[in-house]
Design a protein around this motif. Structure first.
Motif, PDB file in Angstrom:
ATOM      1  N   GLY A  51       0.809  -1.208   0.000  1.00  0.00           N
ATOM      2  CA  GLY A  51       0.000   0.000   0.000  1.00  0.00           C
ATOM      3  C   GLY A  51       0.846   1.263   0.000  1.00  0.00           C
ATOM      4  N   PRO A  52       0.361   2.310   0.685  1.00  0.00           N
ATOM      5  CA  PRO A  52       1.078   3.592   0.679  1.00  0.00           C
ATOM      6  C   PRO A  52       2.393   3.564   1.467  1.00  0.00           C
ATOM      7  CG  PRO A  52      -0.834   3.698   2.123  1.00  0.00           C
ATOM      8  CD  PRO A  52      -0.908   2.385   1.410  1.00  0.00           C
ATOM      9  N   ALA A  53       2.627   2.507   2.222  1.00  0.00           N
ATOM     10  CA  ALA A  53       3.864   2.434   3.012  1.00  0.00           C
ATOM     11  C   ALA A  53       5.108   2.473   2.140  1.00  0.00           C
ATOM     12  CB  ALA A  53       3.864   1.162   3.866  1.00  0.00           C
ATOM     13  N   ILE A  54       4.979   2.019   0.888  1.00  0.00           N
ATOM     14  CA  ILE A  54       6.145   1.997   0.000  1.00  0.00           C
ATOM     15  C   ILE A  54       6.697   3.402  -0.238  1.00  0.00           C
ATOM     16  CG2 ILE A  54       4.836   2.161  -2.162  1.00  0.00           C
ATOM     17  CD1 ILE A  54       6.854   0.100  -3.312  1.00  0.00           C
ATOM     18  N   TRP A  55       5.812   4.423  -0.192  1.00  0.00           N
ATOM     19  CA  TRP A  55       6.250   5.799  -0.417  1.00  0.00           C
ATOM     20  C   TRP A  55       7.096   6.321   0.741  1.00  0.00           C
ATOM     21  CZ3 TRP A  55       5.918   7.287  -5.175  1.00  0.00           C
ATOM     22  CH2 TRP A  55       4.925   6.737  -5.988  1.00  0.00           C
ATOM     23  N   PHE A  56       7.029   5.667   1.873  1.00  0.00           N
ATOM     24  CA  PHE A  56       7.881   6.038   3.006  1.00  0.00           C
ATOM     25  C   PHE A  56       9.063   5.083   3.156  1.00  0.00           C
ATOM     26  CE2 PHE A  56       3.572   7.494   4.061  1.00  0.00           C
ATOM     27  CZ  PHE A  56       3.815   8.847   4.241  1.00  0.00           C
ATOM     28  N   ALA A  57       8.825   3.804   2.867  1.00  0.00           N
ATOM     29  CA  ALA A  57       9.864   2.794   3.074  1.00  0.00           C
ATOM     30  C   ALA A  57      11.038   2.971   2.113  1.00  0.00           C
ATOM     31  CB  ALA A  57       9.278   1.390   2.928  1.00  0.00           C
ATOM     32  N   VAL A  58      10.755   3.266   0.857  1.00  0.00           N
ATOM     33  CA  VAL A  58      11.835   3.408  -0.128  1.00  0.00           C
ATOM     34  C   VAL A  58      12.760   4.571   0.218  1.00  0.00           C
ATOM     35  CG1 VAL A  58      12.366   3.901  -2.549  1.00  0.00           C
ATOM     36  CG2 VAL A  58      10.619   2.207  -1.981  1.00  0.00           C
ATOM     37  N   PRO A  59      12.239   5.797   0.467  1.00  0.00           N
ATOM     38  CA  PRO A  59      13.149   6.870   0.879  1.00  0.00           C
ATOM     39  C   PRO A  59      13.880   6.553   2.182  1.00  0.00           C
ATOM     40  CG  PRO A  59      11.017   7.779   0.282  1.00  0.00           C
ATOM     41  CD  PRO A  59      10.859   6.291   0.302  1.00  0.00           C
ATOM     42  N   ALA A  60      13.189   5.898   3.113  1.00  0.00           N
ATOM     43  CA  ALA A  60      13.827   5.554   4.386  1.00  0.00           C
ATOM     44  C   ALA A  60      15.015   4.623   4.175  1.00  0.00           C
ATOM     45  CB  ALA A  60      12.811   4.907   5.328  1.00  0.00           C
ATOM     46  N   LEU A  61      14.820   3.568   3.382  1.00  0.00           N
ATOM     47  CA  LEU A  61      15.889   2.594   3.159  1.00  0.00           C
ATOM     48  C   LEU A  61      17.019   3.173   2.320  1.00  0.00           C
ATOM     49  CD1 LEU A  61      13.672  -0.565   2.536  1.00  0.00           C
ATOM     50  CD2 LEU A  61      15.039  -0.057   4.570  1.00  0.00           C
ATOM     51  N   VAL A  62      16.662   3.898   1.260  1.00  0.00           N
ATOM     52  CA  VAL A  62      17.701   4.501   0.406  1.00  0.00           C
ATOM     53  C   VAL A  62      18.472   5.563   1.187  1.00  0.00           C
ATOM     54  CG1 VAL A  62      18.104   5.917  -1.645  1.00  0.00           C
ATOM     55  CG2 VAL A  62      16.499   3.998  -1.748  1.00  0.00           C
ATOM     56  N   GLY A  63      17.750   6.437   1.885  1.00  0.00           N
ATOM     57  CA  GLY A  63      18.410   7.485   2.675  1.00  0.00           C
ATOM     58  C   GLY A  63      19.308   6.913   3.756  1.00  0.00           C
ATOM     59  N   THR A  64      18.833   5.865   4.438  1.00  0.00           N
ATOM     60  CA  THR A  64      19.635   5.230   5.480  1.00  0.00           C
ATOM     61  C   THR A  64      20.896   4.612   4.886  1.00  0.00           C
ATOM     62  OG1 THR A  64      17.647   4.768   6.782  1.00  0.00           O
ATOM     63  CG2 THR A  64      19.629   3.510   7.326  1.00  0.00           C
ATOM     64  N   GLY A  65      20.738   3.940   3.747  1.00  0.00           N
ATOM     65  CA  GLY A  65      21.901   3.326   3.102  1.00  0.00           C
ATOM     66  C   GLY A  65      22.947   4.352   2.703  1.00  0.00           C
ATOM     67  N   ILE A  66      22.503   5.411   2.024  1.00  0.00           N
ATOM     68  CA  ILE A  66      23.448   6.450   1.588  1.00  0.00           C
ATOM     69  C   ILE A  66      24.080   7.125   2.796  1.00  0.00           C
ATOM     70  CG2 ILE A  66      23.634   8.677   0.427  1.00  0.00           C
ATOM     71  CD1 ILE A  66      21.438   7.706  -1.491  1.00  0.00           C
ATOM     72  N   PHE A  67      23.266   7.421   3.814  1.00  0.00           N
ATOM     73  CA  PHE A  67      23.779   8.104   5.002  1.00  0.00           C
ATOM     74  C   PHE A  67      24.892   7.301   5.660  1.00  0.00           C
ATOM     75  CE2 PHE A  67      23.726   9.108   9.528  1.00  0.00           C
ATOM     76  CZ  PHE A  67      23.785  10.493   9.496  1.00  0.00           C
ATOM     77  N   PHE A  68      24.672   6.013   5.846  1.00  0.00           N
ATOM     78  CA  PHE A  68      25.691   5.208   6.533  1.00  0.00           C
ATOM     79  C   PHE A  68      26.900   4.933   5.648  1.00  0.00           C
ATOM     80  CE2 PHE A  68      22.187   4.330   9.501  1.00  0.00           C
ATOM     81  CZ  PHE A  68      22.855   4.639  10.680  1.00  0.00           C
ATOM     82  N   ILE A  69      26.701   4.844   4.337  1.00  0.00           N
ATOM     83  CA  ILE A  69      27.856   4.712   3.443  1.00  0.00           C
ATOM     84  C   ILE A  69      28.714   5.974   3.515  1.00  0.00           C
ATOM     85  CG2 ILE A  69      28.558   4.638   1.011  1.00  0.00           C
ATOM     86  CD1 ILE A  69      26.144   2.738   0.560  1.00  0.00           C
ATOM     87  N   LYS A  70      28.068   7.141   3.458  1.00  0.00           N
ATOM     88  CA  LYS A  70      28.805   8.409   3.527  1.00  0.00           C
ATOM     89  C   LYS A  70      29.523   8.544   4.862  1.00  0.00           C
ATOM     90  CE  LYS A  70      28.347  11.666   1.080  1.00  0.00           C
ATOM     91  NZ  LYS A  70      29.286  12.181   0.074  1.00  0.00           N
ATOM     92  N   CYS A  71      28.832   8.194   5.945  1.00  0.00           N
ATOM     93  CA  CYS A  71      29.472   8.277   7.264  1.00  0.00           C
ATOM     94  C   CYS A  71      30.674   7.351   7.343  1.00  0.00           C
ATOM     95  CB  CYS A  71      28.473   7.934   8.367  1.00  0.00           C
ATOM     96  SG  CYS A  71      27.274   9.233   8.688  1.00  0.00           S
ATOM     97  N   SER A  72      30.536   6.139   6.820  1.00  0.00           N
ATOM     98  CA  SER A  72      31.644   5.186   6.847  1.00  0.00           C
ATOM     99  C   SER A  72      32.819   5.691   6.039  1.00  0.00           C
ATOM    100  CB  SER A  72      31.191   3.835   6.285  1.00  0.00           C
ATOM    101  OG  SER A  72      30.144   3.307   7.054  1.00  0.00           O
ATOM    102  N   LEU A  73      32.545   6.266   4.867  1.00  0.00           N
ATOM    103  CA  LEU A  73      33.624   6.786   4.029  1.00  0.00           C
ATOM    104  C   LEU A  73      34.294   8.001   4.662  1.00  0.00           C
ATOM    105  CD1 LEU A  73      31.957   6.319   0.558  1.00  0.00           C
ATOM    106  CD2 LEU A  73      33.956   5.103   1.428  1.00  0.00           C
ATOM    107  N   MET A  74      33.514   8.819   5.380  1.00  0.00           N
ATOM    108  CA  MET A  74      34.110   9.961   6.073  1.00  0.00           C
ATOM    109  C   MET A  74      35.032   9.483   7.188  1.00  0.00           C
ATOM    110  SD  MET A  74      30.910  12.631   6.176  1.00  0.00           S
ATOM    111  CE  MET A  74      31.763  13.854   7.165  1.00  0.00           C
ATOM    112  N   VAL A  75      34.606   8.456   7.915  1.00  0.00           N
ATOM    113  CA  VAL A  75      35.434   7.907   8.992  1.00  0.00           C
ATOM    114  C   VAL A  75      36.723   7.329   8.430  1.00  0.00           C
ATOM    115  CG1 VAL A  75      35.578   6.051  10.703  1.00  0.00           C
ATOM    116  CG2 VAL A  75      33.544   7.489  10.585  1.00  0.00           C
ATOM    117  N   LEU A  76      36.625   6.703   7.256  1.00  0.00           N
ATOM    118  CA  LEU A  76      37.803   6.115   6.620  1.00  0.00           C
ATOM    119  C   LEU A  76      38.667   7.155   5.920  1.00  0.00           C
ATOM    120  CD1 LEU A  76      36.163   2.916   5.091  1.00  0.00           C
ATOM    121  CD2 LEU A  76      37.706   3.026   7.056  1.00  0.00           C
ATOM    122  N   GLY A  77      38.194   8.399   5.875  1.00  0.00           N
ATOM    123  CA  GLY A  77      38.985   9.463   5.259  1.00  0.00           C
ATOM    124  C   GLY A  77      38.732   9.636   3.776  1.00  0.00           C
ATOM    125  N   VAL A  78      37.742   8.969   3.235  1.00  0.00           N
ATOM    126  CA  VAL A  78      37.405   9.125   1.816  1.00  0.00           C
ATOM    127  C   VAL A  78      36.251  10.110   1.752  1.00  0.00           C
ATOM    128  CG1 VAL A  78      36.701   7.957  -0.296  1.00  0.00           C
ATOM    129  CG2 VAL A  78      38.093   6.757   1.399  1.00  0.00           C
TER     130      VAL A  78
END
Length: 198
Positions: free
Chosen positions: A8-35
């Motif tokens: 149902g309508p949950a997909i409109w919230f779940a997709v941004p949540a999962l994509v945003g969370t993934g990008i956020f943690f990838i960026k944080c990890s790369l910042m910690v690693l100095g990239v």
């Protein structure tokens, strides 16, 4: 679980949540690693290259917040997606209220990130010390310095109650051994110190 996220309508919230969370943690990890400059279309400056009196505004004008915009957008998507999903599925508030909760949640997370990064930039910028402040100070040789400017060593010096280590050369014919005390006499164009044995 799948139906809770994507039915149902949950997909409109779940997709941004999962994509945003993934990008956020990838960026944080790369910042910690100095990239810090991977595939972002902006050159993130080295804060060590800023003038010693630079503040967060100077850092922002040098492109730091352009770099952080990807992080901020991912934080908005993460916060908004999860807030809307919780409002929709946990509290069963309906789509319109879930949208409002999502926007408010996203804005809140993005705002907290921006505030946090401003504090970090301010701390980093205040930690920059002008190398010219080392002149006429005493230091300890941590890596032996060859004589007659035939190579570089390293000198540890305390400036503004902070310990720094800089590459150094000397005009002394015999060089300077590790552990000796030296006087910093000048700063060279290549940002090395010229030192003399005390």
């Amino acid at each position: 679980m799948f139906e809770m996220l994507f039915a149902g309508p949950a997909i409109w919230f779940a997709v941004p949540a999962l994509v945003g969370t993934g990008i956020f943690f990838i960026k944080c990890s790369l910042m910690v690693l100095g990239v810090a400059d991977f595939d972002i279309g902006a050159d993130a400056p080295d804060l060590g290259d800023l003038p010693p009196d630079a503040g967060p505004t100077d850092a922002a004008s040098n492109g730091v917040f352009e770099f952080l915009s990807v992080q901020t957008l991912s934080a908005f998507a993460m916060g908004g997606g999860w807030s809307g999903l919780v409002a929709l599925r946990t509290f069963d508030l309906g789509v319109p209220i879930a949208l409002v909760a999502g926007v408010l949640g996203g804005m809140g997370v993005a705002w907290m990130l921006m505030k946090g990064m401003k504090v970090i930039l301010k701390l980093q910028a205040s930690g920059n010390i002008d190398i010219h402040s080392a002149v006429d100070r005493e230091g300890d040789v941590t890596v032996g310095i060859p004589g007659r400017r035939m190579g570089r060593g390293a000198v540890r010096v305390i400036i503004e109650e902070r310990q720094r280590e800089y590459p150094a050369v000397t005009d002394a014919p015999e060089g300077v051994k590790t552990g000796q005390r030296v006087l910093i006499t000048s700063i060279n164009d290549d940002r090395t110190l010229t030192v003399a044995v005390l």
